[in-house]
Write an enzyme that holds these catalytic residues in place. Structure first.
Site, PDB file in Angstrom:
ATOM      1  N   GLU A 155       0.815  -1.222   0.000  1.00  0.00           N
ATOM      2  CA  GLU A 155       0.000   0.000   0.000  1.00  0.00           C
ATOM      3  C   GLU A 155       0.847   1.269   0.000  1.00  0.00           C
ATOM      4  O   GLU A 155       0.459   2.269  -0.594  1.00  0.00           O
ATOM      5  CB  GLU A 155      -0.926   0.013   1.218  1.00  0.00           C
ATOM      6  CG  GLU A 155      -2.043  -1.014   1.167  1.00  0.00           C
ATOM      7  CD  GLU A 155      -3.021  -0.850   2.321  1.00  0.00           C
ATOM      8  OE1 GLU A 155      -2.927   0.175   3.024  1.00  0.00           O
ATOM      9  OE2 GLU A 155      -3.867  -1.742   2.517  1.00  0.00           O
ATOM     10  N   ASP A 156       2.002   1.247   0.665  1.00  0.00           N
ATOM     11  CA  ASP A 156       2.747   2.486   0.918  1.00  0.00           C
ATOM     12  C   ASP A 156       4.043   2.650   0.133  1.00  0.00           C
ATOM     13  O   ASP A 156       4.693   3.690   0.237  1.00  0.00           O
ATOM     14  CB  ASP A 156       3.066   2.596   2.413  1.00  0.00           C
ATOM     15  CG  ASP A 156       1.818   2.729   3.262  1.00  0.00           C
ATOM     16  OD1 ASP A 156       0.755   3.045   2.690  1.00  0.00           O
ATOM     17  OD2 ASP A 156       1.887   2.514   4.481  1.00  0.00           O
TER      18      ASP A 156
END
Length: 287
Positions: A155-156
């Protein structure tokens, strides 16, 4: 307890080998204490699934592995040393390999999250370390602990699941994938994650409702680490800290309480775990 008492109470099978070794085996329902004149061998043990003790006086080795008890009774000192060497080869190298993999995953996570910070301004790696620590205290599998270090990486960062699969195998990749929001939700058309916050969280609540125990435990460890930080940050900065989030306090309460209910329902629930109980306590404290 003396070793003969332990053998008498728990071992129901005895086998004599031609090499001068007698092996007593049985099962225990509760962890045993270190017998008299035995020493605990921590570098060959892996709590809580494997424990190893030795006694130079008795020339014996005692192992408890997943509730299975084995006592190696040696007539000759040479066989005692050979058996201990076999245990060192079987479990010692495995422990070293586990540590090397943990170090590799940790270094990888640090590198990929090197520019990430929490809303409080602390380095993002601190959150990943918290999640891994929570799972370690829960005696989770090595794969789940390592997934704890990697759970936000897709996600990051620019790392994808295929990279996790190639580097660390199917099980860890599956764990990470299970707690990663779908790409279409992570990258809304508006480019503003705050606008689809409720949709993303509704997806997570629904997905966790049918997840297995390991996935629920990983997700709960993440939520526990988050809410602990949130409690600390609000204590230091006041109620205005809520303004840093994509959703107001009322919506955050809905989400945390929904996850609390999800983790505790169904045949794969984790309501009896330390992680869940700590999470529940924090939710009640914050809201």
């Amino acid at each position: 307890m003396k070793i003969r008492e332990l053998i008498s109470q728990h071992c129901n099978n005895t086998e004599k080998k031609g090499n001068g070794i007698t092996i007593h085996t049985g099962n225990v329902s509760e962890p045993i204490e270190t017998p008299e004149l035995f020493s605990y061998v921590d570098f060959l043990s892996e709590e809580p699934s494997r424990k190893v003790w030795i006694s130079d006086q008795y020339r014996m080795i005692l192992t408890e592995i997943n509730g299975e008890l084995t006592v190696y009774e040696h007539v000759r000192l040479a066989n005692y040393r050979i058996q201990f060497h076999d245990l060192e080869e079987k479990y010692g190298e495995e422990k070293e390999d586990d540590l090397l993999q943990f170090a590799d995953v940790f270094a990888f996570a640090i590198h990929e999250h090197k520019n990430g910070v929490r809303k409080s301004g602390t380095p993002y790696i601190s959150h990943l370390m918290d999640v891994a620590s929570i799972l370690l205290k829960e005696n989770a599998s090595d794969e789940l602990v390592l997934a704890g270090l990697l759970h936000d990486i897709v996600e990051d960062t620019d790392v994808d699941i295929a990279t996790i699969l190639r580097k660390y195998g199917q099980q860890i990749a599956d764990y990470v994938d299970a707690v990663t929001e779908p790409e279409e939700l992570r990258q809304p058309a508006t480019g503003n994650k705050a606008q689809n916050w409720k949709e993303r969280k509704e997806y997570t609540v629904k997905y966790m409702g049918r997840a297995n125990r390991e996935i629920k435990l990983l997700s709960c460890a993440d939520k526990l680490a988050n809410i602990r930080d949130l409690i600390s940050d609000i204590r230091m900065e006041g109620e205005g800290f809520w303004d840093k989030f994509n959703a107001p306090k009322e919506e955050q309460e809905w989400y945390y309480r929904s996850m609390l209910e999800t983790f505790a329902t169904g045949p794969q629930n984790i309501a009896e775990t330390r992680t869940y109980c700590d999470f529940k306590e924090c939710v009640e404290k914050l809201f």
